[in-house]
Design an enzyme around this catalytic site. Sequence first.
Site, PDB file in Angstrom:
ATOM      1  N   SER A 132     -10.367  -6.441  -9.260  1.00  0.00           N
ATOM      2  CA  SER A 132      -9.017  -6.848  -8.892  1.00  0.00           C
ATOM      3  C   SER A 132      -8.780  -8.267  -9.373  1.00  0.00           C
ATOM      4  CB  SER A 132      -8.864  -6.795  -7.366  1.00  0.00           C
ATOM      5  OG  SER A 132      -7.668  -7.385  -6.921  1.00  0.00           O
ATOM      6  N   TYR A 145     -11.342  -8.365   1.587  1.00  0.00           N
ATOM      7  CA  TYR A 145     -11.275  -7.712   0.277  1.00  0.00           C
ATOM      8  C   TYR A 145     -11.709  -8.670  -0.827  1.00  0.00           C
ATOM      9  CZ  TYR A 145      -9.253  -4.734  -3.408  1.00  0.00           C
ATOM     10  OH  TYR A 145      -9.069  -3.946  -4.506  1.00  0.00           O
TER      11      TYR A 145
END
Length: 276
Positions: A132, A145
């Site tokens: 990401s 995350y």
Amino acid sequence: MRTILITGCSSGIGLDAARTLRARGWRVFATCRAAEDAAALAAEGLESWALDLASEASVAEGAAEALGRGGGRLDALFNNGAFAIPGATEDLPRAAMREIFETNLFGQLDLTNRVLPAMRAAGAGRVVMNSSVLGFVALPWRGAYVATKFALEGLTDTLRLELRGTGVHVSTIEPGPIGTPFRAKSVPRFEKWIDWRASPHRDAYETRLMRRLYAPADGPKSRFELPPSAVTAKLVHALESKRPAPRYRVTTATRIMAGLTRALPTRALDAVAARL
């Protein structure tokens, strides 16, 4: 026929990747955490079974199933399955961090290590990790995350170095905003783990995070958002190119943030990130 094992195929990026690669002639093993989701994929003609990255037994069984169906060979692995726990870092219980790391990092590594011997024996293979923009830039409310994706990036870079000369290529994909149910799927974990009413950030939860978290799925989108097919296009290159890139950045937002990390001092970058 080339074979690929993909995790997290119930929706979004994993589902698009599975369908696209099958159309390109790959034999796709499209796995999902939930058995009912795997059954739905099987009903549309994909080879699918349940593989829960948080369960060591499920990972072992899933890897064995893929290798068994492929006659002991697997050409590629796309580690895509992951989830988020939105919330301020100081509100994250230890158990919440343990839960997210089991899926987003430990399960990914375990699955990779279980299929690597077959790739080494064949002298060829592709391992692609779906990271990401949050694998190299920290943003508020995303600490759990971010932690897993920063760790995944470091582990993947190390694996790529260690596999030089084996014929096994390792790549990382770094998406930015992608139109998937990812945010909606994070709501139950937020409600499970975050006691926002007792948090010193309570006002910010109500005015910032929760408005975004509970926004309707058909509401306004980020101007940088792209469909899952944008990630799949990079995946195809990582799998089929003779010289796959070590890193693929998807969306303008990801490329902008990568540029800012190089151009700005830390305090200036913090000022930008704090507003996002």
